[in-house]
Design an enzyme around this catalytic site. Structure first.
Site, PDB file in Angstrom:
ATOM      1  N   HIS A   1      -2.540   2.567  -5.792  1.00 18.27           N
ATOM      2  CA  HIS A   1      -3.700   0.878  -5.497  1.00 18.27           C
ATOM      3  C   HIS A   1      -3.013   0.680  -6.912  1.00 18.27           C
ATOM      4  O   HIS A   1      -4.029  -0.935  -7.068  1.00 18.27           O
ATOM      5  CB  HIS A   1      -4.813   1.298  -4.658  1.00 18.27           C
ATOM      6  CG  HIS A   1      -5.271   0.658  -3.833  1.00 18.27           C
ATOM      7  ND1 HIS A   1      -4.600  -0.137  -2.633  1.00 18.27           N
ATOM      8  CD2 HIS A   1      -6.570  -0.636  -3.479  1.00 18.27           C
ATOM      9  CE1 HIS A   1      -5.340  -0.243  -1.775  1.00 18.27           C
ATOM     10  NE2 HIS A   1      -6.200  -1.341  -2.683  1.00 18.27           N
TER      11      HIS A   1
ATOM     12  N   TYR B   1      -8.848 -10.622  -7.439  1.00  9.96           N
ATOM     13  CA  TYR B   1      -8.015 -10.713  -8.009  1.00  9.96           C
ATOM     14  C   TYR B   1      -8.206 -11.777  -9.274  1.00  9.96           C
ATOM     15  O   TYR B   1      -7.850 -11.997 -10.465  1.00  9.96           O
ATOM     16  CB  TYR B   1      -6.545 -10.922  -7.328  1.00  9.96           C
ATOM     17  CG  TYR B   1      -6.287  -9.168  -7.013  1.00  9.96           C
ATOM     18  CD1 TYR B   1      -6.323  -8.352  -7.706  1.00  9.96           C
ATOM     19  CD2 TYR B   1      -6.348  -9.829  -6.065  1.00  9.96           C
ATOM     20  CE1 TYR B   1      -6.186  -7.264  -6.761  1.00  9.96           C
ATOM     21  CE2 TYR B   1      -5.676  -7.859  -5.250  1.00  9.96           C
ATOM     22  CZ  TYR B   1      -6.459  -7.121  -5.658  1.00  9.96           C
ATOM     23  OH  TYR B   1      -6.065  -5.573  -5.181  1.00  9.96           O
TER      24      TYR B   1
ATOM     25  N   ARG C   1       1.342  -1.449   0.338  1.00 13.84           N
ATOM     26  CA  ARG C   1      -0.006  -0.232  -0.268  1.00 13.84           C
ATOM     27  C   ARG C   1       0.364   1.250  -0.410  1.00 13.84           C
ATOM     28  O   ARG C   1       1.474   1.044   0.711  1.00 13.84           O
ATOM     29  CB  ARG C   1      -1.220   0.341   1.210  1.00 13.84           C
ATOM     30  CG  ARG C   1      -1.928  -1.311   1.204  1.00 13.84           C
ATOM     31  CD  ARG C   1      -2.344  -1.638   2.572  1.00 13.84           C
ATOM     32  NE  ARG C   1      -3.725  -2.081   2.437  1.00 13.84           N
ATOM     33  CZ  ARG C   1      -2.627  -3.741   3.414  1.00 13.84           C
ATOM     34  NH1 ARG C   1      -2.031  -3.116   3.853  1.00 13.84           N
ATOM     35  NH2 ARG C   1      -4.438  -4.019   3.404  1.00 13.84           N
TER      36      ARG C   1
ATOM     37  N   ARG D   1      -1.073  -1.841  -7.508  1.00  9.47           N
ATOM     38  CA  ARG D   1      -0.812  -2.890  -6.594  1.00  9.47           C
ATOM     39  C   ARG D   1      -1.951  -3.603  -6.685  1.00  9.47           C
ATOM     40  O   ARG D   1      -2.232  -4.989  -6.875  1.00  9.47           O
ATOM     41  CB  ARG D   1      -1.700  -2.908  -4.999  1.00  9.47           C
ATOM     42  CG  ARG D   1      -1.905  -2.984  -3.783  1.00  9.47           C
ATOM     43  CD  ARG D   1      -2.768  -2.253  -2.913  1.00  9.47           C
ATOM     44  NE  ARG D   1      -3.121  -2.880  -1.841  1.00  9.47           N
ATOM     45  CZ  ARG D   1      -2.947  -4.450  -0.797  1.00  9.47           C
ATOM     46  NH1 ARG D   1      -0.997  -4.249  -0.816  1.00  9.47           N
ATOM     47  NH2 ARG D   1      -2.398  -4.941  -0.068  1.00  9.47           N
TER      48      ARG D   1
ATOM     49  N   LYS E   1      -1.787  -2.236   8.135  1.00  7.81           N
ATOM     50  CA  LYS E   1      -3.020  -2.967   8.931  1.00  7.81           C
ATOM     51  C   LYS E   1      -3.072  -3.728  10.016  1.00  7.81           C
ATOM     52  O   LYS E   1      -2.600  -4.885  10.278  1.00  7.81           O
ATOM     53  CB  LYS E   1      -4.139  -3.513   8.438  1.00  7.81           C
ATOM     54  CG  LYS E   1      -4.765  -1.759   7.717  1.00  7.81           C
ATOM     55  CD  LYS E   1      -5.624  -2.723   6.240  1.00  7.81           C
ATOM     56  CE  LYS E   1      -6.053  -1.432   4.916  1.00  7.81           C
ATOM     57  NZ  LYS E   1      -7.410  -1.881   4.637  1.00  7.81           N
TER      58      LYS E   1
ATOM     59  N   HIS F   1      -3.919  -9.061   3.735  1.00 11.82           N
ATOM     60  CA  HIS F   1      -4.860  -8.865   3.066  1.00 11.82           C
ATOM     61  C   HIS F   1      -4.903 -10.533   4.670  1.00 11.82           C
ATOM     62  O   HIS F   1      -4.735 -11.587   4.342  1.00 11.82           O
ATOM     63  CB  HIS F   1      -5.576 -10.383   2.150  1.00 11.82           C
ATOM     64  CG  HIS F   1      -5.977  -9.168   0.978  1.00 11.82           C
ATOM     65  ND1 HIS F   1      -6.184  -9.175  -0.815  1.00 11.82           N
ATOM     66  CD2 HIS F   1      -6.289  -7.318   1.214  1.00 11.82           C
ATOM     67  CE1 HIS F   1      -5.662  -8.125  -0.748  1.00 11.82           C
ATOM     68  NE2 HIS F   1      -5.666  -7.352  -0.375  1.00 11.82           N
TER      69      HIS F   1
END
Length: 310
Positions: free
Chosen positions: A256, A291, A162, A259, A186, A282
Protein backbone atom coordinates in the site's frame (compact mmCIF):
# COMPACT_ATOMS: atom_id res chain seq x y z
CA UNK A 1 -14.40 -14.78 12.10
CA UNK A 2 -11.41 -14.73 14.41
CA UNK A 3 -11.42 -17.27 17.23
CA UNK A 4 -12.40 -14.67 19.85
CA UNK A 5 -15.22 -13.31 17.67
CA UNK A 6 -16.39 -16.85 16.96
CA UNK A 7 -16.53 -17.69 20.66
CA UNK A 8 -18.44 -14.49 21.48
CA UNK A 9 -20.79 -15.14 18.55
CA UNK A 10 -21.62 -18.61 19.86
CA UNK A 11 -22.41 -17.21 23.32
CA UNK A 12 -24.96 -14.67 22.00
CA UNK A 13 -28.69 -15.26 22.57
CA UNK A 14 -30.10 -17.31 19.64
CA UNK A 15 -32.04 -14.42 18.07
CA UNK A 16 -28.93 -12.22 18.07
CA UNK A 17 -26.73 -15.00 16.71
CA UNK A 18 -29.16 -15.62 13.85
CA UNK A 19 -29.31 -11.90 13.09
CA UNK A 20 -25.51 -11.71 12.81
CA UNK A 21 -25.48 -14.66 10.40
CA UNK A 22 -28.22 -13.13 8.23
CA UNK A 23 -26.45 -9.75 8.28
CA UNK A 24 -23.19 -11.36 7.13
CA UNK A 25 -24.95 -13.11 4.25
CA UNK A 26 -26.59 -9.83 3.23
CA UNK A 27 -23.27 -7.98 3.19
CA UNK A 28 -21.64 -10.68 1.09
CA UNK A 29 -24.41 -11.63 -1.35
CA UNK A 30 -26.53 -8.49 -1.69
CA UNK A 31 -24.15 -5.62 -0.95
CA UNK A 32 -21.27 -7.52 -2.57
CA UNK A 33 -18.83 -6.46 0.15
CA UNK A 34 -15.35 -7.98 0.21
CA UNK A 35 -14.57 -10.84 2.58
CA UNK A 36 -12.34 -8.49 4.59
CA UNK A 37 -15.15 -5.93 4.98
CA UNK A 38 -17.65 -8.62 5.99
CA UNK A 39 -15.29 -9.94 8.67
CA UNK A 40 -14.74 -6.43 10.07
CA UNK A 41 -18.45 -5.58 10.16
CA UNK A 42 -19.36 -8.92 11.71
CA UNK A 43 -16.71 -8.52 14.42
CA UNK A 44 -18.05 -5.05 15.27
CA UNK A 45 -21.69 -6.18 15.33
CA UNK A 46 -20.85 -9.20 17.48
CA UNK A 47 -19.14 -6.79 19.89
CA UNK A 48 -22.23 -4.55 19.89
CA UNK A 49 -24.66 -7.40 20.49
CA UNK A 50 -22.45 -8.90 23.19
CA UNK A 51 -22.56 -5.53 24.97
CA UNK A 52 -26.33 -5.35 24.47
CA UNK A 53 -26.69 -8.86 25.89
CA UNK A 54 -24.71 -7.84 28.97
CA UNK A 55 -27.21 -4.97 29.39
CA UNK A 56 -30.11 -7.43 29.38
CA UNK A 57 -31.13 -7.49 25.70
CA UNK A 58 -32.01 -10.87 24.20
CA UNK A 59 -32.98 -9.91 20.63
CA UNK A 60 -32.00 -7.25 18.04
CA UNK A 61 -35.41 -5.59 18.46
CA UNK A 62 -34.44 -4.52 21.97
CA UNK A 63 -31.56 -2.34 20.78
CA UNK A 64 -31.96 1.38 21.38
CA UNK A 65 -29.79 4.46 21.11
CA UNK A 66 -28.76 4.18 24.76
CA UNK A 67 -27.27 0.73 24.13
CA UNK A 68 -25.37 1.95 21.08
CA UNK A 69 -23.97 4.97 22.91
CA UNK A 70 -23.06 2.86 25.93
CA UNK A 71 -21.19 0.44 23.64
CA UNK A 72 -19.10 3.23 22.09
CA UNK A 73 -18.48 4.80 25.49
CA UNK A 74 -17.16 1.50 26.83
CA UNK A 75 -14.85 1.10 23.82
CA UNK A 76 -13.57 4.61 24.39
CA UNK A 77 -12.76 3.89 28.04
CA UNK A 78 -10.84 0.80 26.86
CA UNK A 79 -8.62 3.07 24.74
CA UNK A 80 -10.11 2.68 21.26
CA UNK A 81 -8.76 5.26 18.79
CA UNK A 82 -11.06 7.85 17.20
CA UNK A 83 -10.72 6.10 13.84
CA UNK A 84 -11.70 2.77 15.45
CA UNK A 85 -14.71 4.34 17.16
CA UNK A 86 -15.82 5.91 13.88
CA UNK A 87 -15.59 2.53 12.14
CA UNK A 88 -17.50 0.77 14.94
CA UNK A 89 -20.21 3.43 14.82
CA UNK A 90 -20.51 2.99 11.05
CA UNK A 91 -20.92 -0.76 11.52
CA UNK A 92 -23.59 -0.16 14.16
CA UNK A 93 -25.50 2.20 11.87
CA UNK A 94 -25.29 -0.24 8.95
CA UNK A 95 -26.59 -3.10 11.11
CA UNK A 96 -29.38 -0.95 12.54
CA UNK A 97 -30.53 0.16 9.08
CA UNK A 98 -30.47 -3.44 7.83
CA UNK A 99 -32.37 -4.72 10.88
CA UNK A 100 -35.01 -1.98 10.49
CA UNK A 101 -35.52 -2.77 6.78
CA UNK A 102 -35.90 -6.44 7.68
CA UNK A 103 -38.43 -5.84 10.42
CA UNK A 104 -36.12 -6.78 13.29
CA UNK A 105 -36.11 -3.22 14.65
CA UNK A 106 -39.19 -1.01 14.91
CA UNK A 107 -37.12 2.09 14.19
CA UNK A 108 -33.65 2.69 12.79
CA UNK A 109 -32.07 3.63 16.11
CA UNK A 110 -28.61 3.81 14.57
CA UNK A 111 -29.60 6.84 12.50
CA UNK A 112 -29.42 8.88 15.72
CA UNK A 113 -25.86 7.77 16.43
CA UNK A 114 -23.15 10.37 15.95
CA UNK A 115 -19.51 9.35 15.93
CA UNK A 116 -16.16 11.11 16.02
CA UNK A 117 -14.55 11.61 12.67
CA UNK A 118 -11.28 9.76 12.46
CA UNK A 119 -8.22 11.90 11.91
CA UNK A 120 -6.98 11.25 8.43
CA UNK A 121 -3.27 10.53 8.51
CA UNK A 122 -1.19 11.50 5.51
CA UNK A 123 0.24 8.32 3.98
CA UNK A 124 3.98 7.74 4.09
CA UNK A 125 5.46 7.77 0.60
CA UNK A 126 8.87 7.02 -0.84
CA UNK A 127 10.79 9.56 -2.86
CA UNK A 128 11.09 8.69 -6.55
CA UNK A 129 14.73 7.63 -6.12
CA UNK A 130 13.79 5.43 -3.15
CA UNK A 131 10.99 3.79 -5.14
CA UNK A 132 13.46 3.12 -7.98
CA UNK A 133 15.88 1.53 -5.50
CA UNK A 134 13.14 -0.70 -4.14
CA UNK A 135 11.84 -2.03 -7.46
CA UNK A 136 15.42 -2.79 -8.57
CA UNK A 137 16.30 -4.50 -5.28
CA UNK A 138 15.80 -8.12 -6.50
CA UNK A 139 18.72 -7.58 -8.91
CA UNK A 140 19.34 -9.32 -12.22
CA UNK A 141 19.47 -12.91 -11.00
CA UNK A 142 17.59 -15.16 -13.45
CA UNK A 143 16.16 -17.44 -10.76
CA UNK A 144 12.37 -17.90 -10.46
CA UNK A 145 11.78 -16.14 -7.12
CA UNK A 146 13.87 -12.99 -7.85
CA UNK A 147 12.23 -12.77 -11.29
CA UNK A 148 8.79 -12.98 -9.69
CA UNK A 149 9.71 -10.44 -7.04
CA UNK A 150 10.94 -7.99 -9.66
CA UNK A 151 7.68 -8.36 -11.61
CA UNK A 152 5.70 -7.92 -8.39
CA UNK A 153 7.50 -4.74 -7.34
CA UNK A 154 7.50 -3.20 -10.81
CA UNK A 155 3.77 -3.84 -11.29
CA UNK A 156 2.83 -2.49 -7.86
CA UNK A 157 4.72 0.76 -8.41
CA UNK A 158 3.89 1.10 -12.11
CA UNK A 159 0.14 0.63 -11.69
CA UNK A 160 -0.63 1.61 -8.08
CA UNK A 161 -3.06 -1.29 -7.82
CA UNK A 162 -3.94 -2.90 -4.49
CA UNK A 163 -1.99 -5.99 -3.42
CA UNK A 164 -5.19 -8.07 -3.49
CA UNK A 165 -5.82 -6.90 -7.05
CA UNK A 166 -2.27 -7.79 -8.06
CA UNK A 167 -2.44 -11.27 -6.55
CA UNK A 168 -5.79 -11.83 -8.26
CA UNK A 169 -4.39 -11.19 -11.75
CA UNK A 170 -4.41 -14.01 -14.30
CA UNK A 171 -2.01 -14.16 -17.23
CA UNK A 172 -4.83 -13.18 -19.59
CA UNK A 173 -5.44 -10.00 -17.57
CA UNK A 174 -2.12 -8.62 -18.81
CA UNK A 175 -2.45 -7.12 -22.28
CA UNK A 176 1.22 -7.11 -23.20
CA UNK A 177 0.55 -5.59 -26.60
CA UNK A 178 -1.06 -2.45 -25.15
CA UNK A 179 0.82 -2.62 -21.80
CA UNK A 180 -2.43 -2.58 -19.80
CA UNK A 181 -3.63 -4.76 -16.92
CA UNK A 182 -7.29 -5.60 -16.44
CA UNK A 183 -8.07 -5.23 -12.74
CA UNK A 184 -11.13 -6.33 -10.78
CA UNK A 185 -11.36 -3.93 -7.84
CA UNK A 186 -13.70 -3.31 -4.93
CA UNK A 187 -17.33 -4.10 -5.67
CA UNK A 188 -16.21 -6.24 -8.64
CA UNK A 189 -15.65 -3.06 -10.63
CA UNK A 190 -13.36 -3.55 -13.60
CA UNK A 191 -10.78 -1.02 -14.78
CA UNK A 192 -7.80 -0.97 -17.14
CA UNK A 193 -4.51 0.34 -15.78
CA UNK A 194 -1.45 1.04 -17.97
CA UNK A 195 2.12 0.18 -17.06
CA UNK A 196 5.51 1.17 -18.46
CA UNK A 197 8.53 -0.43 -20.13
CA UNK A 198 10.38 -1.51 -16.95
CA UNK A 199 7.31 -3.38 -15.76
CA UNK A 200 6.83 -4.88 -19.22
CA UNK A 201 10.39 -6.23 -19.22
CA UNK A 202 10.02 -7.60 -15.69
CA UNK A 203 6.75 -9.37 -16.54
CA UNK A 204 8.16 -10.79 -19.78
CA UNK A 205 11.24 -12.15 -17.98
CA UNK A 206 9.05 -13.70 -15.30
CA UNK A 207 6.70 -15.36 -17.77
CA UNK A 208 9.53 -16.68 -19.97
CA UNK A 209 12.20 -17.62 -17.46
CA UNK A 210 10.65 -17.77 -13.99
CA UNK A 211 7.03 -18.90 -13.97
CA UNK A 212 7.59 -22.17 -15.90
CA UNK A 213 9.96 -23.39 -13.15
CA UNK A 214 7.43 -22.74 -10.37
CA UNK A 215 4.24 -23.74 -12.19
CA UNK A 216 2.40 -26.91 -11.12
CA UNK A 217 -0.96 -28.41 -12.13
CA UNK A 218 -2.48 -26.31 -9.31
CA UNK A 219 -1.15 -23.02 -10.69
CA UNK A 220 -4.06 -22.47 -13.04
CA UNK A 221 -3.85 -19.17 -14.89
CA UNK A 222 -2.46 -17.14 -11.96
CA UNK A 223 0.05 -14.53 -13.08
CA UNK A 224 2.18 -14.55 -9.91
CA UNK A 225 2.97 -17.78 -8.09
CA UNK A 226 4.18 -18.71 -4.65
CA UNK A 227 7.22 -20.91 -4.06
CA UNK A 228 5.05 -24.05 -4.17
CA UNK A 229 3.30 -23.11 -7.39
CA UNK A 230 -0.03 -21.84 -6.05
CA UNK A 231 -1.37 -18.33 -6.60
CA UNK A 232 0.73 -15.79 -4.70
CA UNK A 233 -1.04 -14.66 -1.52
CA UNK A 234 -1.19 -11.03 -0.35
CA UNK A 235 0.52 -11.91 2.94
CA UNK A 236 3.56 -13.22 1.04
CA UNK A 237 3.54 -10.19 -1.27
CA UNK A 238 3.59 -7.88 1.77
CA UNK A 239 6.51 -9.86 3.20
CA UNK A 240 8.38 -9.55 -0.10
CA UNK A 241 7.95 -5.76 -0.28
CA UNK A 242 8.87 -5.22 3.36
CA UNK A 243 11.88 -7.52 3.12
CA UNK A 244 13.40 -5.79 0.11
CA UNK A 245 12.77 -2.35 1.62
CA UNK A 246 14.54 -3.41 4.83
CA UNK A 247 17.46 -4.96 2.94
CA UNK A 248 17.88 -1.79 0.86
CA UNK A 249 17.91 0.42 3.95
CA UNK A 250 14.66 2.14 2.98
CA UNK A 251 11.81 3.24 5.27
CA UNK A 252 9.40 0.47 6.21
CA UNK A 253 7.26 -0.02 3.11
CA UNK A 254 4.24 -2.12 2.26
CA UNK A 255 2.42 -2.74 -1.04
CA UNK A 256 0.00 0.00 0.00
CA UNK A 257 2.99 2.28 0.54
CA UNK A 258 3.98 1.70 -3.08
CA UNK A 259 0.39 2.52 -4.09
CA UNK A 260 0.64 5.78 -2.12
CA UNK A 261 4.00 6.51 -3.73
CA UNK A 262 2.75 5.86 -7.25
CA UNK A 263 -0.25 8.17 -6.77
CA UNK A 264 1.86 10.95 -5.26
CA UNK A 265 4.50 10.76 -7.98
CA UNK A 266 1.82 10.84 -10.69
CA UNK A 267 0.31 14.02 -9.25
CA UNK A 268 3.72 15.61 -8.73
CA UNK A 269 4.45 14.84 -12.37
CA UNK A 270 1.37 16.76 -13.48
CA UNK A 271 -1.24 13.99 -13.81
CA UNK A 272 -4.89 15.03 -13.61
CA UNK A 273 -6.59 14.21 -10.31
CA UNK A 274 -9.54 12.55 -12.05
CA UNK A 275 -7.20 10.35 -14.07
CA UNK A 276 -5.39 9.26 -10.90
CA UNK A 277 -8.77 8.53 -9.29
CA UNK A 278 -9.65 6.23 -12.19
CA UNK A 279 -6.26 4.51 -12.13
CA UNK A 280 -6.50 3.81 -8.40
CA UNK A 281 -10.11 2.64 -8.60
CA UNK A 282 -11.39 5.14 -6.02
CA UNK A 283 -15.17 5.50 -6.03
CA UNK A 284 -14.91 8.97 -4.50
CA UNK A 285 -12.62 11.80 -5.53
CA UNK A 286 -12.13 12.68 -1.85
CA UNK A 287 -10.14 9.45 -1.43
CA UNK A 288 -7.74 10.60 -4.14
CA UNK A 289 -7.46 14.19 -2.92
CA UNK A 290 -5.38 13.12 0.07
CA UNK A 291 -2.46 12.72 -2.31
CA UNK A 292 -2.64 16.39 -3.22
CA UNK A 293 -2.11 17.11 0.48
CA UNK A 294 0.89 14.79 0.48
CA UNK A 295 2.40 16.68 -2.44
CA UNK A 296 1.81 20.03 -0.73
CA UNK A 297 3.41 18.79 2.49
CA UNK A 298 6.46 17.54 0.60
CA UNK A 299 6.72 20.89 -1.17
CA UNK A 300 6.40 22.71 2.14
CA UNK A 301 9.12 20.55 3.71
CA UNK A 302 11.46 21.27 0.80
CA UNK A 303 10.70 25.00 1.07
CA UNK A 304 11.45 25.06 4.78
CA UNK A 305 14.71 23.24 4.22
CA UNK A 306 15.93 25.29 1.29
CA UNK A 307 14.52 28.83 1.47
CA UNK A 308 16.67 31.28 3.48
CA UNK A 309 13.61 33.07 4.87
CA UNK A 310 11.40 30.05 5.47
Amino acid sequence: MSRSTQVTHEELPPAMRDAVDDFARHLSRVDNRSAHTVRAYVADVVSLLDHASAMGCTAPGELDIAVLRSWLAKLRTLGAARSSLARRAAAGRTFSAWAHRGGLLATDVGAQLASPKGRRELPTVLRADQAATLVQAPGDEAAPVPLRDRALLELLYATGIRVSELCGLDIADVDRGRRVVRVIGKGDKERAVPYGLPAEEAVDDWLRLGRPDLATPDSGNALLLGARGGRLQPTIARRVVGGYAWAAGLPHTSPHGLRHSAATHLLEGGADLRAVQELLGHSSLSSTQIYTHVSVERLRAAYRQAHPRA
